[in-house]
Design a protein around this motif. Structure first.
Motif, PDB file in Angstrom:
ATOM      1  N   CYS A   1      -0.484   1.168  -6.352  1.00  0.00           N
ATOM      2  CA  CYS A   1       0.186   0.380  -5.311  1.00  0.00           C
ATOM      3  C   CYS A   1       1.679   0.314  -5.603  1.00  0.00           C
ATOM      4  CB  CYS A   1      -0.426  -1.017  -5.239  1.00  0.00           C
ATOM      5  SG  CYS A   1      -2.173  -1.014  -4.773  1.00  0.00           S
ATOM      6  N   TYR A   2       2.422  -0.431  -4.786  1.00  0.00           N
ATOM      7  CA  TYR A   2       3.874  -0.471  -4.933  1.00  0.00           C
ATOM      8  C   TYR A   2       4.384  -1.903  -4.855  1.00  0.00           C
ATOM      9  CZ  TYR A   2       3.465   4.525  -4.062  1.00  0.00           C
ATOM     10  OH  TYR A   2       3.118   5.846  -4.150  1.00  0.00           O
ATOM     11  N   VAL A   3       5.421  -2.178  -5.651  1.00  0.00           N
ATOM     12  CA  VAL A   3       6.079  -3.480  -5.617  1.00  0.00           C
ATOM     13  C   VAL A   3       7.584  -3.274  -5.486  1.00  0.00           C
ATOM     14  CG1 VAL A   3       4.298  -4.693  -6.935  1.00  0.00           C
ATOM     15  CG2 VAL A   3       6.186  -3.569  -8.151  1.00  0.00           C
ATOM     16  N   TRP A   4       8.244  -4.288  -4.983  1.00  0.00           N
ATOM     17  CA  TRP A   4       9.689  -4.237  -4.799  1.00  0.00           C
ATOM     18  C   TRP A   4      10.367  -4.190  -6.168  1.00  0.00           C
ATOM     19  CZ3 TRP A   4      12.223  -3.867  -0.184  1.00  0.00           C
ATOM     20  CH2 TRP A   4      13.598  -4.105  -0.173  1.00  0.00           C
ATOM     21  N   SER A   5      11.139  -3.127  -6.434  1.00  0.00           N
ATOM     22  CA  SER A   5      11.705  -2.894  -7.774  1.00  0.00           C
ATOM     23  C   SER A   5      12.617  -4.024  -8.240  1.00  0.00           C
ATOM     24  CB  SER A   5      12.474  -1.567  -7.788  1.00  0.00           C
ATOM     25  OG  SER A   5      11.625  -0.480  -7.526  1.00  0.00           O
TER      26      SER A   5
ATOM     27  N   LYS B   1       0.822  -1.199   0.000  1.00  0.00           N
ATOM     28  CA  LYS B   1       0.000   0.000   0.000  1.00  0.00           C
ATOM     29  C   LYS B   1       0.864   1.261   0.000  1.00  0.00           C
ATOM     30  CE  LYS B   1      -3.434   0.006   2.919  1.00  0.00           C
ATOM     31  NZ  LYS B   1      -4.230   0.121   4.171  1.00  0.00           N
ATOM     32  N   TYR B   2       2.050   1.169   0.613  1.00  0.00           N
ATOM     33  CA  TYR B   2       2.882   2.354   0.818  1.00  0.00           C
ATOM     34  C   TYR B   2       4.200   2.242   0.041  1.00  0.00           C
ATOM     35  CZ  TYR B   2      -0.328   2.326   4.803  1.00  0.00           C
ATOM     36  OH  TYR B   2      -1.440   2.257   5.591  1.00  0.00           O
ATOM     37  N   ASN B   3       4.939   3.332   0.015  1.00  0.00           N
ATOM     38  CA  ASN B   3       6.239   3.331  -0.672  1.00  0.00           C
ATOM     39  C   ASN B   3       7.393   3.592   0.289  1.00  0.00           C
ATOM     40  OD1 ASN B   3       5.775   6.017  -0.148  1.00  0.00           O
ATOM     41  ND2 ASN B   3       6.527   6.745  -2.129  1.00  0.00           N
ATOM     42  N   THR B   4       7.178   3.318   1.578  1.00  0.00           N
ATOM     43  CA  THR B   4       8.256   3.432   2.551  1.00  0.00           C
ATOM     44  C   THR B   4       8.381   2.119   3.319  1.00  0.00           C
ATOM     45  OG1 THR B   4       6.833   4.280   4.325  1.00  0.00           O
ATOM     46  CG2 THR B   4       7.844   5.901   2.847  1.00  0.00           C
ATOM     47  N   VAL B   5       9.614   1.779   3.657  1.00  0.00           N
ATOM     48  CA  VAL B   5       9.871   0.521   4.343  1.00  0.00           C
ATOM     49  C   VAL B   5       9.165   0.465   5.692  1.00  0.00           C
ATOM     50  CG1 VAL B   5      11.676  -0.881   5.418  1.00  0.00           C
ATOM     51  CG2 VAL B   5      12.071   0.157   3.179  1.00  0.00           C
ATOM     52  N   SER B   6       9.220   1.559   6.451  1.00  0.00           N
ATOM     53  CA  SER B   6       8.637   1.571   7.794  1.00  0.00           C
ATOM     54  C   SER B   6       7.133   1.303   7.758  1.00  0.00           C
ATOM     55  CB  SER B   6       8.921   2.901   8.488  1.00  0.00           C
ATOM     56  OG  SER B   6       8.405   3.981   7.720  1.00  0.00           O
ATOM     57  N   GLU B   7       6.431   1.928   6.815  1.00  0.00           N
ATOM     58  CA  GLU B   7       4.981   1.726   6.718  1.00  0.00           C
ATOM     59  C   GLU B   7       4.635   0.332   6.220  1.00  0.00           C
ATOM     60  OE1 GLU B   7       2.838   5.871   5.698  1.00  0.00           O
ATOM     61  OE2 GLU B   7       4.344   5.275   4.233  1.00  0.00           O
TER      62      GLU B   7
ATOM     63  N   ASP C   1      13.775   3.053 -11.374  1.00  0.00           N
ATOM     64  CA  ASP C   1      14.783   4.119 -11.301  1.00  0.00           C
ATOM     65  C   ASP C   1      15.739   3.954 -10.124  1.00  0.00           C
ATOM     66  OD1 ASP C   1      13.037   4.585  -9.287  1.00  0.00           O
ATOM     67  OD2 ASP C   1      12.467   6.608  -9.886  1.00  0.00           O
ATOM     68  N   GLY C   2      15.908   2.738  -9.659  1.00  0.00           N
ATOM     69  CA  GLY C   2      16.838   2.500  -8.569  1.00  0.00           C
ATOM     70  C   GLY C   2      16.220   2.663  -7.190  1.00  0.00           C
ATOM     71  N   GLN C   3      14.948   3.042  -7.131  1.00  0.00           N
ATOM     72  CA  GLN C   3      14.278   3.180  -5.849  1.00  0.00           C
ATOM     73  C   GLN C   3      13.892   1.804  -5.310  1.00  0.00           C
ATOM     74  OE1 GLN C   3      13.928   6.217  -4.290  1.00  0.00           O
ATOM     75  NE2 GLN C   3      15.191   6.901  -5.995  1.00  0.00           N
ATOM     76  N   ILE C   4      13.565   1.759  -4.030  1.00  0.00           N
ATOM     77  CA  ILE C   4      13.180   0.486  -3.417  1.00  0.00           C
ATOM     78  C   ILE C   4      11.911  -0.048  -4.070  1.00  0.00           C
ATOM     79  CG2 ILE C   4      12.489  -0.660  -1.287  1.00  0.00           C
ATOM     80  CD1 ILE C   4      14.030   1.513   0.232  1.00  0.00           C
ATOM     81  N   TYR C   5      10.937   0.839  -4.266  1.00  0.00           N
ATOM     82  CA  TYR C   5       9.645   0.431  -4.802  1.00  0.00           C
ATOM     83  C   TYR C   5       9.374   1.096  -6.150  1.00  0.00           C
ATOM     84  CZ  TYR C   5       8.879  -0.916   0.088  1.00  0.00           C
ATOM     85  OH  TYR C   5       9.004  -1.464   1.335  1.00  0.00           O
ATOM     86  N   THR C   6       8.566   0.405  -6.966  1.00  0.00           N
ATOM     87  CA  THR C   6       8.064   0.967  -8.211  1.00  0.00           C
ATOM     88  C   THR C   6       6.549   0.993  -8.116  1.00  0.00           C
ATOM     89  OG1 THR C   6       9.925   0.151  -9.534  1.00  0.00           O
ATOM     90  CG2 THR C   6       7.897   0.645 -10.713  1.00  0.00           C
ATOM     91  N   GLN C   7       5.951   2.121  -8.517  1.00  0.00           N
ATOM     92  CA  GLN C   7       4.497   2.264  -8.410  1.00  0.00           C
ATOM     93  C   GLN C   7       3.800   1.623  -9.608  1.00  0.00           C
ATOM     94  OE1 GLN C   7       2.972   6.290  -8.332  1.00  0.00           O
ATOM     95  NE2 GLN C   7       1.289   5.712  -6.977  1.00  0.00           N
TER      96      GLN C   7
ATOM     97  N   ILE D   1      18.852  -7.698  -3.740  1.00  0.00           N
ATOM     98  CA  ILE D   1      19.694  -7.131  -2.691  1.00  0.00           C
ATOM     99  C   ILE D   1      19.027  -5.891  -2.112  1.00  0.00           C
ATOM    100  CG2 ILE D   1      21.811  -7.981  -3.778  1.00  0.00           C
ATOM    101  CD1 ILE D   1      22.431  -5.101  -4.589  1.00  0.00           C
ATOM    102  N   ASN D   2      19.411  -5.540  -0.878  1.00  0.00           N
ATOM    103  CA  ASN D   2      18.889  -4.307  -0.296  1.00  0.00           C
ATOM    104  C   ASN D   2      19.691  -3.119  -0.807  1.00  0.00           C
ATOM    105  OD1 ASN D   2      20.974  -5.503   1.164  1.00  0.00           O
ATOM    106  ND2 ASN D   2      20.428  -4.522   3.076  1.00  0.00           N
ATOM    107  N   THR D   3      18.984  -2.028  -1.087  1.00  0.00           N
ATOM    108  CA  THR D   3      19.615  -0.867  -1.727  1.00  0.00           C
ATOM    109  C   THR D   3      19.448   0.400  -0.917  1.00  0.00           C
ATOM    110  OG1 THR D   3      17.572  -0.489  -2.976  1.00  0.00           O
ATOM    111  CG2 THR D   3      19.275  -1.817  -4.045  1.00  0.00           C
ATOM    112  N   ASP D   4      19.085   0.271   0.345  1.00  0.00           N
ATOM    113  CA  ASP D   4      18.808   1.461   1.141  1.00  0.00           C
ATOM    114  C   ASP D   4      19.295   1.248   2.566  1.00  0.00           C
ATOM    115  OD1 ASP D   4      16.865   3.151   2.985  1.00  0.00           O
ATOM    116  OD2 ASP D   4      16.809   4.063   0.990  1.00  0.00           O
ATOM    117  N   ILE D   5      19.852   2.292   3.190  1.00  0.00           N
ATOM    118  CA  ILE D   5      20.404   2.155   4.537  1.00  0.00           C
ATOM    119  C   ILE D   5      19.333   1.927   5.593  1.00  0.00           C
ATOM    120  CG2 ILE D   5      22.433   3.565   4.022  1.00  0.00           C
ATOM    121  CD1 ILE D   5      21.052   5.888   5.477  1.00  0.00           C
TER     122      ILE D   5
END
Length: 321
Positions: A108-112, A67-73, A97-103, A183-187
């Motif tokens: 909605c959002y999926v893991w890029s 539903k969201y585009n942030t890891v915490s949510e 575009d290298g982001q964690i999620y693609t809309q 792989i994970n791409t974000d700190i």
């Protein structure tokens, strides 16, 4: 309409020729020239162009839709809206575009990393490629005590940055061998979250990479960790596979790098080990506090060897099943 006008013009021309009325001919010719000029000055009709469709295929066994585009949510239970399956086509609102999620087109959002082009032989009828999750350890913001380590060279090195560089090399080598690598791409993404993702996409294995550190600067070598036999969250079959994965990685890695093998150690002190439902191992690739280990691991050429050793271990494990 235009055809009818031409017939009238040619009829009048014929009459003009018969009666020798040259002025009429000139008028008609001039009139036709005027008509042609008028037609030429008309603005061309521009047909609307369709926006090119941006679409990808699902590369993993199952793909959660968030539903969201942030890891915490997206860590909350109500964040998952549904799922896609291997080979499904997904339309997106933009390029990856290298982001964690693609809309997706429905908002909605999926893991890029889990979407892209299917293998060239494609096909949905062919066997699904094995999916390997590589966790570049200590990426999360909360691991400050491990992210910066005092090394034997008296300089500060950002451990999570080194982990990420090596994880990228592992990913490239896995893909060269026909595997799908995530792989994970974000700190802000920690190992526990990656383990949860590995469960959701039903990956075939997960390997977390990190470095060892010790007050005793002479300590060196490589250790691989897996769950204990008595871990209440893990069934016996998974324990045996965890142990097999760890063993194969240690043997292949030390052979490729020449590092001292400190053995496979069982531990339930790692949250990622406890919550990961697929075969999983953690490799301490070397001691960042040891001068010899550090100098090698900080070299790009040697990092290729490190990646090669880990990939060889994963391959041996998968072949042995």
């Amino acid at each position: 309409m235009k055809k009818g006008i031409n017939i009238i013009i040619y009829s009048v021309l014929a009459l003009a020729v018969i009666f020798g009325n040259i002025s009429i001919i000139k008028f008609i010719i001039n009139d036709k020239e005027i008509m042609s000029m008028a037609e030429a000055t008309k603005e061309p009709v521009i047909m609307p162009t369709e926006t090119p469709e941006i679409s990808y295929h699902v590369l993993v066994n199952e793909l959660p839709v968030f539903k969201y585009n942030t890891v915490s949510e997206n860590k909350t239970k109500d964040a998952i809206m549904g799922k896609y399956f291997y080979g499904d086509k997904i339309k997106t609102k933009s390029q990856k575009d290298g982001q964690i999620y693609t809309q997706t087109e429905d908002g909605c959002y999926v893991w890029s990393s889990c979407i892209g082009n299917l293998p060239e032989d494609n096909s949905l009828n062919s066997q699904r490629p094995k999916v390997i999750v590589i966790d570049a350890g200590n990426q999360e913001t909360g691991a400050k005590q491990a992210a910066w380590a005092e090394t034997a060279t008296n300089s500060s090195v950002q451990e999570n940055s080194l982990n990420f560089k090596i994880a990228q090399k592992i990913k490239e080598k896995l893909e060269e061998n026909g595997y799908i690598a995530i792989i994970n791409t974000d700190i802000n993404i920690n190992s526990e979250y990656m383990a949860g993702l590995a469960n959701q996409i039903k990956a075939d294995a997960m390997v977390s990479i990190c470095f060892g550190s010790a007050a005793r600067k002479k300590r060196n070598g490589t250790t691989v960790y897996c769950s204990t036999r008595n871990n209440q969250n893990i069934k016996k079959k998974k324990y045996l596979r965890n142990k097999l994965l760890a063993k194969n990685i240690l043997e292949a890695y030390t052979k490729e790098t020449g590092f001292n093998g400190r053995g496979v150690k069982e531990s339930d002190n790692y949250p990622s080990i406890n919550c990961c439902k697929i075969p999983m191992a953690i490799i301490e690739m070397g001691y960042i506090t040891n001068k010899r280990d550090y100098n090698k691991m900080n070299n790009s050429g040697f990092q290729d060897k490190m990646a090669e050793g880990i990939v060889n271990g994963i391959k041996r494990y998968l072949i042995s099943l």
